[in-house]
Design a protein around this motif. Sequence first.
Motif, PDB file in Angstrom:
ATOM      1  N   ASN A  92       0.857  -1.322  -0.074  1.00  0.00           N
ATOM      2  CA  ASN A  92       0.055   0.241  -0.032  1.00  0.00           C
ATOM      3  C   ASN A  92       0.912   1.026   0.014  1.00  0.00           C
ATOM      4  O   ASN A  92       0.211   2.338   0.177  1.00  0.00           O
ATOM      5  CB  ASN A  92      -0.928   0.022   1.273  1.00  0.00           C
ATOM      6  N   SER A  93       2.180   1.171  -0.063  1.00  0.00           N
ATOM      7  CA  SER A  93       3.000   2.469  -0.039  1.00  0.00           C
ATOM      8  C   SER A  93       4.501   1.856  -0.601  1.00  0.00           C
ATOM      9  O   SER A  93       4.806   0.860  -0.444  1.00  0.00           O
ATOM     10  CB  SER A  93       2.898   2.887   1.296  1.00  0.00           C
ATOM     11  N   TRP A  94       5.213   2.765  -1.306  1.00  0.00           N
ATOM     12  CA  TRP A  94       6.510   2.438  -1.736  1.00  0.00           C
ATOM     13  C   TRP A  94       7.445   2.167  -0.619  1.00  0.00           C
ATOM     14  O   TRP A  94       8.602   1.298  -0.748  1.00  0.00           O
ATOM     15  CB  TRP A  94       7.151   3.712  -2.414  1.00  0.00           C
ATOM     16  N   ARG A 100      -4.655   3.245   0.038  1.00  0.00           N
ATOM     17  CA  ARG A 100      -3.691   3.687  -0.589  1.00  0.00           C
ATOM     18  C   ARG A 100      -3.750   5.469  -0.288  1.00  0.00           C
ATOM     19  O   ARG A 100      -2.815   6.105  -0.588  1.00  0.00           O
ATOM     20  CB  ARG A 100      -3.490   3.452  -2.075  1.00  0.00           C
ATOM     21  N   PRO A 132      -2.708   6.232   3.664  1.00  0.00           N
ATOM     22  CA  PRO A 132      -2.028   4.897   4.146  1.00  0.00           C
ATOM     23  C   PRO A 132      -1.818   4.960   5.807  1.00  0.00           C
ATOM     24  O   PRO A 132      -1.131   3.863   6.114  1.00  0.00           O
ATOM     25  CB  PRO A 132      -0.796   4.903   3.317  1.00  0.00           C
ATOM     26  N   TYR A 133      -1.731   6.056   6.530  1.00  0.00           N
ATOM     27  CA  TYR A 133      -1.321   6.183   7.780  1.00  0.00           C
ATOM     28  C   TYR A 133      -2.371   6.648   8.656  1.00  0.00           C
ATOM     29  O   TYR A 133      -3.123   7.538   8.303  1.00  0.00           O
ATOM     30  CB  TYR A 133      -0.095   6.943   7.996  1.00  0.00           C
TER      31      TYR A 133
END
Length: 320
Positions: free
Chosen positions: A20-22, A299, A302-303
Motif C-alpha cells: 500500500n506504499s512505496w 492507498r 495510508p497512515y
Amino acid sequence: MPTVRPEPLVPISTPADGYNSWRTYAVGAYHKPACMLHTLRGALGDSVFGAFLREYYRRHVLRHPRPEDVVRTASQTAGQDMSGFFNGWVNTVDRAGFGLGSIRRERVGDTHRSTVTVRRTEAMALPVTVEARFADGTRLERRVLAKEKETAAVFESRARLTGAAIDPRHEIVEMNRLDNRTGLLPPIRLKPLFDVPTSEAITAVYGPTAWHGTAEGMRLGAWLDARYLPSVDFPEGIRRYEAGVSAGTRDGSVAWRAGFARRWGLFGARAMARALAVRDAGMLRAGLGLGNLAVAPGRRHPYRTWSLSLQYRDRYDLEP
C-alpha cells in the motif's frame, strides 16, 4: 474509515501490487531480503554460503527460477533442510531477536562449568553463536539452535568465566543488540556534540548549555541525548534517554529535565512509550505518553496515528 492494521510489515512473498506504499514495498522487496541473506550467510558460514550462490547461478542462469528453486539449492548445498529458515523470512512477518539470559557457574573438581542461557525474544528460531570469556584471557564459542524460549550453552574451562556475549560477529540481523552481552548497563558510546549511530551501543552525545535570560542572567549547564537505532520510522530511536541541567548565574535558579522513551511492540510496530519530567521556572511537570503510527489498507490515506498522554504539574498559577 478503513480498519487499521497494527503491524505494517508484510511478507517478502507479497506480490508487488499488494503493497500500500512505496515504503512498505522497499522493506519487503529490498531491505528484508538483504537481512535474510546476511543472516543466512551467518548460519551457513562464508564457504557454504558462497558455494550456494555459485550453484544457484550455475543452475538458473538465463532462466526464471521460482522461490522453491532457491530453497532446494540452499538445502542441497548446505546438506540440511533449509525450508524452515526461508519460510520464516519469506512467508511470515516473524523477526529475529535474542538476548543473553542467566549465567550459572559451578565448580567440578579443577574445572569451572558455566551455563549461559540464550533467550529468544522474537518468533524466529535460528542458530546462535555464544562466546564465553575467561579470566586467563581465553575465549570459547558454542553454537546452539534457539528454538525454545530459553536455550543453554555449556562451557568448561580451567579458568573462571568473566563474561559472555551472543552473536559476537553480528551474523544475525535483529532489532535490539543491547542485551547481547554481560554488564550492569547496556553498552553506551559517549561523544561530544555529534556521533554516528551504531547497532552495537547506545549513541550518547553531550554538550554545554549557555544562554541569557532577563531574570536569571546567564544560564549555564549541560545536556545529554542518547538514542539507539534512530531511523525514518523511529526518529528518536527504539530507545532514548535525555537529560539536562542548568543554573542561572544571577538568581541561582536551577532547571532540569530527564526523560526516557522506548519502542513498545505490544501496541504496534511503531508504538513508542515515553516518560518525561521537567523542572523549570518554579514548576514541576511530569508526564507519561503512548502512541503509534500505523499503516491502513488504503492507498489514499495510508497512515493513521493515535496517542494517549497523562501529565501532572505542581502549580497551576503559571502557564504550562
